[in-house]
Motif scaffolding. Sequence first.
Motif, PDB file in Angstrom:
ATOM      1  N   SER A  15       4.844  30.633 101.568  1.00 49.01           N
ATOM      2  CA  SER A  15       5.403  29.999 100.357  1.00 49.01           C
ATOM      3  C   SER A  15       6.405  30.881  99.614  1.00 49.01           C
ATOM      4  CB  SER A  15       4.268  29.584  99.385  1.00 49.01           C
ATOM      5  OG  SER A  15       3.390  28.681 100.030  1.00 49.01           O
ATOM      6  N   LYS A  16       6.864  31.948 100.267  1.00 51.23           N
ATOM      7  CA  LYS A  16       7.874  32.799  99.643  1.00 51.23           C
ATOM      8  C   LYS A  16       9.274  32.231  99.871  1.00 51.23           C
ATOM      9  CE  LYS A  16       5.612  36.463  97.962  1.00 51.23           C
ATOM     10  NZ  LYS A  16       4.225  36.091  98.185  1.00 51.23           N
ATOM     11  N   THR A  17      10.183  32.567  98.944  1.00 45.15           N
ATOM     12  CA  THR A  17      11.590  32.204  99.079  1.00 45.15           C
ATOM     13  C   THR A  17      12.383  33.472  99.362  1.00 45.15           C
ATOM     14  OG1 THR A  17      11.379  30.317  97.588  1.00 45.15           O
ATOM     15  CG2 THR A  17      13.588  31.179  97.944  1.00 45.15           C
ATOM     16  N   VAL A  18      13.148  33.442 100.439  1.00 45.69           N
ATOM     17  CA  VAL A  18      13.880  34.619 100.922  1.00 45.69           C
ATOM     18  C   VAL A  18      15.377  34.365 100.812  1.00 45.69           C
ATOM     19  CG1 VAL A  18      14.289  36.135 102.909  1.00 45.69           C
ATOM     20  CG2 VAL A  18      12.013  35.143 102.543  1.00 45.69           C
ATOM     21  N   PHE A  19      16.125  35.377 100.408  1.00 46.07           N
ATOM     22  CA  PHE A  19      17.592  35.310 100.392  1.00 46.07           C
ATOM     23  C   PHE A  19      18.107  36.337 101.394  1.00 46.07           C
ATOM     24  CE2 PHE A  19      21.702  36.470  98.026  1.00 46.07           C
ATOM     25  CZ  PHE A  19      22.434  35.508  98.712  1.00 46.07           C
ATOM     26  N   LEU A  20      18.892  35.866 102.373  1.00 48.09           N
ATOM     27  CA  LEU A  20      19.352  36.734 103.462  1.00 48.09           C
ATOM     28  C   LEU A  20      20.871  36.731 103.532  1.00 48.09           C
ATOM     29  CD1 LEU A  20      18.460  38.376 106.063  1.00 48.09           C
ATOM     30  CD2 LEU A  20      18.725  36.235 107.302  1.00 48.09           C
TER      31      LEU A  20
ATOM     32  N   ARG B 133       9.577  31.141 112.783  1.00 51.52           N
ATOM     33  CA  ARG B 133       8.627  30.897 113.870  1.00 51.52           C
ATOM     34  C   ARG B 133       7.233  31.434 113.566  1.00 51.52           C
ATOM     35  NH1 ARG B 133       7.950  34.089 118.290  1.00 51.52           N
ATOM     36  NH2 ARG B 133       9.991  35.058 117.960  1.00 51.52           N
ATOM     37  N   THR B 134       7.153  32.552 112.838  1.00 51.30           N
ATOM     38  CA  THR B 134       5.846  33.206 112.681  1.00 51.30           C
ATOM     39  C   THR B 134       5.275  33.119 111.274  1.00 51.30           C
ATOM     40  OG1 THR B 134       6.817  35.380 112.172  1.00 51.30           O
ATOM     41  CG2 THR B 134       6.437  34.845 114.505  1.00 51.30           C
ATOM     42  N   THR B 135       6.053  32.662 110.300  1.00 54.89           N
ATOM     43  CA  THR B 135       5.538  32.567 108.928  1.00 54.89           C
ATOM     44  C   THR B 135       5.800  31.178 108.364  1.00 54.89           C
ATOM     45  OG1 THR B 135       7.535  33.198 107.680  1.00 54.89           O
ATOM     46  CG2 THR B 135       6.225  34.991 108.632  1.00 54.89           C
ATOM     47  N   GLU B 136       5.150  30.898 107.245  1.00 54.63           N
ATOM     48  CA  GLU B 136       5.357  29.628 106.542  1.00 54.63           C
ATOM     49  C   GLU B 136       6.110  29.899 105.242  1.00 54.63           C
ATOM     50  OE1 GLU B 136       4.776  26.617 107.717  1.00 54.63           O
ATOM     51  OE2 GLU B 136       4.066  27.565 109.574  1.00 54.63           O
ATOM     52  N   VAL B 137       7.308  30.523 105.398  1.00 52.95           N
ATOM     53  CA  VAL B 137       8.141  30.737 104.211  1.00 52.95           C
ATOM     54  C   VAL B 137       8.510  29.378 103.622  1.00 52.95           C
ATOM     55  CG1 VAL B 137       9.102  32.976 104.860  1.00 52.95           C
ATOM     56  CG2 VAL B 137      10.198  30.869 105.658  1.00 52.95           C
ATOM     57  N   LYS B 138       8.648  29.346 102.316  1.00 55.46           N
ATOM     58  CA  LYS B 138       9.006  28.093 101.653  1.00 55.46           C
ATOM     59  C   LYS B 138      10.462  27.740 101.937  1.00 55.46           C
ATOM     60  CE  LYS B 138       9.385  26.016  97.047  1.00 55.46           C
ATOM     61  NZ  LYS B 138       9.197  26.255  95.589  1.00 55.46           N
ATOM     62  N   ARG B 139      11.322  28.766 101.812  1.00 48.22           N
ATOM     63  CA  ARG B 139      12.748  28.509 101.994  1.00 48.22           C
ATOM     64  C   ARG B 139      13.458  29.822 102.309  1.00 48.22           C
ATOM     65  NH1 ARG B 139      13.726  25.369  97.534  1.00 48.22           N
ATOM     66  NH2 ARG B 139      12.979  23.650  98.843  1.00 48.22           N
ATOM     67  N   ILE B 140      14.547  29.708 103.083  1.00 47.01           N
ATOM     68  CA  ILE B 140      15.411  30.863 103.332  1.00 47.01           C
ATOM     69  C   ILE B 140      16.822  30.468 102.907  1.00 47.01           C
ATOM     70  CG2 ILE B 140      16.350  32.463 105.028  1.00 47.01           C
ATOM     71  CD1 ILE B 140      13.921  31.978 106.778  1.00 47.01           C
ATOM     72  N   TYR B 141      17.294  31.103 101.842  1.00 50.41           N
ATOM     73  CA  TYR B 141      18.680  30.912 101.429  1.00 50.41           C
ATOM     74  C   TYR B 141      19.543  31.891 102.228  1.00 50.41           C
ATOM     75  CZ  TYR B 141      17.126  28.192  97.385  1.00 50.41           C
ATOM     76  OH  TYR B 141      16.564  27.239  96.572  1.00 50.41           O
ATOM     77  N   VAL B 142      20.638  31.404 102.796  1.00 56.26           N
ATOM     78  CA  VAL B 142      21.507  32.271 103.584  1.00 56.26           C
ATOM     79  C   VAL B 142      22.928  32.221 103.018  1.00 56.26           C
ATOM     80  CG1 VAL B 142      20.158  32.101 105.703  1.00 56.26           C
ATOM     81  CG2 VAL B 142      21.934  30.419 105.269  1.00 56.26           C
ATOM     82  N   LEU B 143      23.513  33.388 102.851  1.00 57.07           N
ATOM     83  CA  LEU B 143      24.887  33.474 102.358  1.00 57.07           C
ATOM     84  C   LEU B 143      25.846  33.174 103.498  1.00 57.07           C
ATOM     85  CD1 LEU B 143      26.407  34.289  99.703  1.00 57.07           C
ATOM     86  CD2 LEU B 143      26.750  36.533 100.763  1.00 57.07           C
TER      87      LEU B 143
ATOM     88  N   GLN C 277      15.012  22.800 108.253  1.00 54.92           N
ATOM     89  CA  GLN C 277      14.959  22.146 106.953  1.00 54.92           C
ATOM     90  C   GLN C 277      14.613  23.146 105.852  1.00 54.92           C
ATOM     91  OE1 GLN C 277      12.350  18.748 107.081  1.00 54.92           O
ATOM     92  NE2 GLN C 277      13.590  17.672 108.619  1.00 54.92           N
ATOM     93  N   ARG C 278      14.081  24.306 106.272  1.00 56.96           N
ATOM     94  CA  ARG C 278      13.749  25.350 105.302  1.00 56.96           C
ATOM     95  C   ARG C 278      14.897  26.345 105.092  1.00 56.96           C
ATOM     96  NH1 ARG C 278       8.372  27.970 107.394  1.00 56.96           N
ATOM     97  NH2 ARG C 278       9.044  27.191 109.426  1.00 56.96           N
TER      98      ARG C 278
ATOM     99  N   LEU D 156      19.269  31.138  92.758  1.00 55.82           N
ATOM    100  CA  LEU D 156      18.722  32.330  93.399  1.00 55.82           C
ATOM    101  C   LEU D 156      17.915  33.162  92.410  1.00 55.82           C
ATOM    102  CD1 LEU D 156      21.889  33.412  95.456  1.00 55.82           C
ATOM    103  CD2 LEU D 156      19.810  32.362  96.374  1.00 55.82           C
ATOM    104  N   ALA D 157      18.434  33.301  91.197  1.00 51.24           N
ATOM    105  CA  ALA D 157      17.756  34.117  90.188  1.00 51.24           C
ATOM    106  C   ALA D 157      16.385  33.559  89.825  1.00 51.24           C
ATOM    107  CB  ALA D 157      18.622  34.222  88.938  1.00 51.24           C
ATOM    108  N   SER D 158      16.234  32.255  89.891  1.00 52.64           N
ATOM    109  CA  SER D 158      14.973  31.639  89.477  1.00 52.64           C
ATOM    110  C   SER D 158      13.955  31.526  90.604  1.00 52.64           C
ATOM    111  CB  SER D 158      15.245  30.242  88.906  1.00 52.64           C
ATOM    112  OG  SER D 158      15.772  29.380  89.907  1.00 52.64           O
ATOM    113  N   GLU D 159      14.410  31.507  91.866  1.00 54.03           N
ATOM    114  CA  GLU D 159      13.493  31.205  92.969  1.00 54.03           C
ATOM    115  C   GLU D 159      13.195  32.358  93.925  1.00 54.03           C
ATOM    116  OE1 GLU D 159      14.367  27.754  95.227  1.00 54.03           O
ATOM    117  OE2 GLU D 159      14.718  26.469  93.490  1.00 54.03           O
ATOM    118  N   VAL D 160      14.148  33.257  94.137  1.00 55.87           N
ATOM    119  CA  VAL D 160      14.031  34.243  95.226  1.00 55.87           C
ATOM    120  C   VAL D 160      13.011  35.335  94.906  1.00 55.87           C
ATOM    121  CG1 VAL D 160      15.268  36.047  96.509  1.00 55.87           C
ATOM    122  CG2 VAL D 160      16.338  33.808  96.147  1.00 55.87           C
TER     123      VAL D 160
END
Length: 499
Positions: free
Chosen positions: A11-16, A33-43, A77-78, A101-105
């Motif tokens: 359930s973590k939100t990652v910015f990459l 593939r190995t975790t259940e991250v909530k979302r990955i934001y990519v630049l 979708q994540r 990003l400031a509110s979620e990451v």
Amino acid sequence: METDIQRCFRSKTVFLTGATGFLGKVVIEKLLRTTEVKRIYVLIRPKRGVRIQERIITWSKDEVFEPLLKKKPEAFQRVWPIEGDCLESDLGISGKDRRLLASEVQVVIHGAATVRFNEPLHVALAINTRATSLMIKLAREMKQLEAFVHVSTSFSNCIIYDIKEKFYPEHLNCSSDKVLSCVELLSDEMLDSMETALVGSFPNTYTYTKALAEDFIRREAADLPICIFRPAVIIAAHKEPIVGWIDNLYGPMTILYGVARGILRIATINSKAEASLVPVDYCANLAIACAWKTMKDNSLKTPKESPVIYQLAPKEENKITHGEFIRHALDGRLDCPLTNMIWYPFIHCITTPWLYPFAAFFYHTLPAYFIDLALWLSGRKPQLVKVYQKIHTNLKVLGPFACKSWRFDTRNTDYLRQVMSEEDRRIYYFDMMNLNWKEYFLQALRGIRYFLGNDPPTPESIAQGLKLIKRLKMLHHILQGFLLFVAGLAIWWLIKLIV
């Protein structure tokens, strides 16, 4: 049952940043593939006429994600794109996206960089140093930040040969804050004209600007939950996502591919020097583990004097020399030969600087003119002379790193692995001690053959390559015999003249 790392990322939100790069793709694939991250934001850098959503769709079709999508068809979708560019002020991120990003990451992995050694100084400073300072500024706005992993390089302090997991500000002619002030005040042309004075003993703008970025983190970000990950030279995947996967011609992989095609026959390499190579999947796993350890330390409020540095490089007990690297490459030429070789694969290593231009003329340039002439006479476009011009430029840039040995301390990395659970060590493996180099390079050559050479791994394709390499080997020996005969005649003629 979830492991410690999997539970931490749930359930973590990652910015990459650097998501579309070699390492970035593998980090995203492994997280999805190995975790259940909530979302990955990519630049994602915008391209003229192409929406970033379309770029994500195209990018998700990369072969590296095939195993992931077979297991989790909805994985992407994540993944949410954030439009931006490390060359622009404030990273080119809109106010709306910045607030998002400031509110979620909670986790940042900053891997964006230009890895071109001969990049103009103003470009390398903008992407490798200023962008890092802007990422730190953005991180300070993140209300839930738990970990920031800055991806540097083991060669950020390559002007010394025994590198510890520590900062080396004394190597810089000018501190990071002063250089960044110059970036804001001076023109690109003026910055480039100052390259010699600023870069000093560093061999190129890449290592210099990565060292500057580390210095900025040391000076300005020690109070954040931040760490620095320094991988050595990143090469093809060992196990995951696909054995031998590679998507670029960079560093040692360029040499492997050039030799395999019969194009690269001579290079400035010290066969006794140690090669500092690490598979990309090991790097992705350690980057994720670094984020986990930083989150863990942050939750415990563990006191620290400065950001922790983690280095990944071959272990002293399992090191590999450039000579062994080349032998492994040549051992595989009959196991998985390419179908588009122009000559029989071999390579000679030269460490005498003045001798290389002469040898390169006879081994590369002269044959290239003959081949281009044949192409021109057959109505095709000559290209080999230009190819060798690029090869010689790249070899000149890589030369300092192929002729010397470095030793990298990995105590922090070793300790990190020790505190991981047994299951986490299996899933997020990065133990360089147990890497079988001979087996690895055979797999890497197969990966190069398929992913870079576009040769399918079928019995028919292998048979075609074997047929070609046998013919080229025969021609190679005929040419050797002819040249020896000519050399013998020349010596005999000289002797007769003297006598």
